[in-house]
Design an enzyme around this catalytic site. Structure first.
Site, PDB file in Angstrom:
ATOM      1  N   TYR A 106      12.209   0.151  -3.746  1.00  8.90           N
ATOM      2  CA  TYR A 106      11.792   1.549  -3.824  1.00  8.90           C
ATOM      3  C   TYR A 106      12.962   2.417  -4.279  1.00  8.90           C
ATOM      4  CZ  TYR A 106       7.335   0.905  -1.340  1.00  8.90           C
ATOM      5  OH  TYR A 106       6.072   0.534  -0.976  1.00  8.90           O
TER       6      TYR A 106
ATOM      7  N   ARG B 109       0.844  -1.193   0.000  1.00  5.33           N
ATOM      8  CA  ARG B 109       0.000   0.000   0.000  1.00  5.33           C
ATOM      9  C   ARG B 109       0.882   1.248   0.000  1.00  5.33           C
ATOM     10  NH1 ARG B 109      -3.753  -1.844   5.142  1.00  5.33           N
ATOM     11  NH2 ARG B 109      -4.678  -3.715   4.192  1.00  5.33           N
TER      12      ARG B 109
ATOM     13  N   ARG C  67      10.441   6.856   3.866  1.00  3.07           N
ATOM     14  CA  ARG C  67      10.424   8.303   4.091  1.00  3.07           C
ATOM     15  C   ARG C  67      11.052   8.665   5.435  1.00  3.07           C
ATOM     16  NH1 ARG C  67       4.392   9.913   3.416  1.00  3.07           N
ATOM     17  NH2 ARG C  67       5.253  11.952   4.035  1.00  3.07           N
TER      18      ARG C  67
ATOM     19  N   ASP D  13       1.500   5.362  -0.023  1.00  4.92           N
ATOM     20  CA  ASP D  13       0.853   6.512   0.612  1.00  4.92           C
ATOM     21  C   ASP D  13       0.397   7.523  -0.431  1.00  4.92           C
ATOM     22  OD1 ASP D  13       1.493   5.466   3.134  1.00  4.92           O
ATOM     23  OD2 ASP D  13       3.420   6.512   3.174  1.00  4.92           O
TER      24      ASP D  13
END
Length: 263
Positions: free
Chosen positions: A112, A52, A199, A54
């Site tokens: 990522y 999922r 992050r 953001d």
């Protein structure tokens, strides 16, 4: 009629959506995918994703799956579904997979990329597509600090309060950091990621890169297992889910991919 399971690779620009997960009264990637695939299939269905993302986070290769008993040519799940999707989402490929495939539960790694603009002036053409910092950064210190993140750790210091993962223990498999002009890329590969983990790691790495702490401080931060002692969560703008790895038996092309150069 017998149900068939299909896997799809999807790219999307996260700026127009309130994250992946379907929510009432707001646009989400999952909501748009279920609407478009449901129109092509002729019935309501549920679309499952490898992870999922953001609000504001992008993907160059998110992997999803769904079940249907409807017979359609494989092109229908690509070009046909794309005709029903908004411009910020596109299916790249589709493939029938065995019933034991699950985009989330059989994944072995997620990948990522964080794309950061280091420049005195905020971005305009790349606004929303890159993170931005005006400070000068010491990439040698950042690279040294990143090495403490490799391996299996309790990543509670980088875990959002609302994270629903059963365990904060994850294995960071690889980190690669490089620079092309004013753009710096950070590639992260792990067995799985916690909510806001990348992050939050970016916030800590940039804190070190600005000279506020030594690279060894990252080791201390990991050991604290406490989010409250870590720097703030960095902006979502430059974060891309670039790939998801699966066992070879499924035959999926899921290696990390950057589209259009660095992005």
């Amino acid at each position: 009629m017998e149900l068939k399971r299909y896997a799809l690779a999807v790219e999307y620009d996260g700026r127009a959506f309130n994250g992946w997960q379907i929510q009432p009264d707001v646009a989400t990637v999952q909501g748009e995918m279920e609407r478009a695939i449901g129109r092509m299939a002729g019935h309501a269905l549920r679309v499952h994703a490898a992870g999922r993302t953001d609000a504001g986070v992008h993907a160059t290769r998110q992997i999803v799956h769904f079940d249907t008993a409807v017979n359609r040519p494989i092109t229908a799940w690509v070009r046909g579904v794309n005709s029903f999707l908004p411009s910020g989402i596109a299916v790249l490929w589709a493939q029938q997979v065995p019933d034991d495939f699950h985009s989330r539960f059989v994944a072995t790694a997620r990948h990522y990329r964080y794309l950061l603009l280091q420049h005195p002036v905020r971005p305009s053409l790349l606004a929303g597509q890159v993170g931005w910092i005006h400070n000068a950064l010491d990439l040698e210190k950042i690279s040294a600090a990143s090495q403490f993140l490799l391996g299996e750790h309790d990543f509670s210091s980088f875990r959002a309060a609302e994270c629903q993962a059963l365990s904060p223990v994850k294995q960071m498999l690889k980190i690669d950091i490089g620079q092309q002009g004013d753009l710096i890329y950070f590639d992260f590969s792990a067995t799985a990621f916690l909510h806001h983990m990348v992050r939050n790691i970016m916030g800590a790495l940039l804190h070190i890169g600005k000279g506020n702490e030594s690279p060894e401080w990252m080791q201390w931060l990991i050991a604290q297992q406490n989010r409250s002692v870590a720097p703030p969560t960095f902006m979502p703008d430059g974060l891309y889910l670039t790939g998801v790895s699966y066992p070879e038996k499924y035959g999926l092309a899921t290696e990390p991919i950057q589209r259009f150069g660095l992005i």
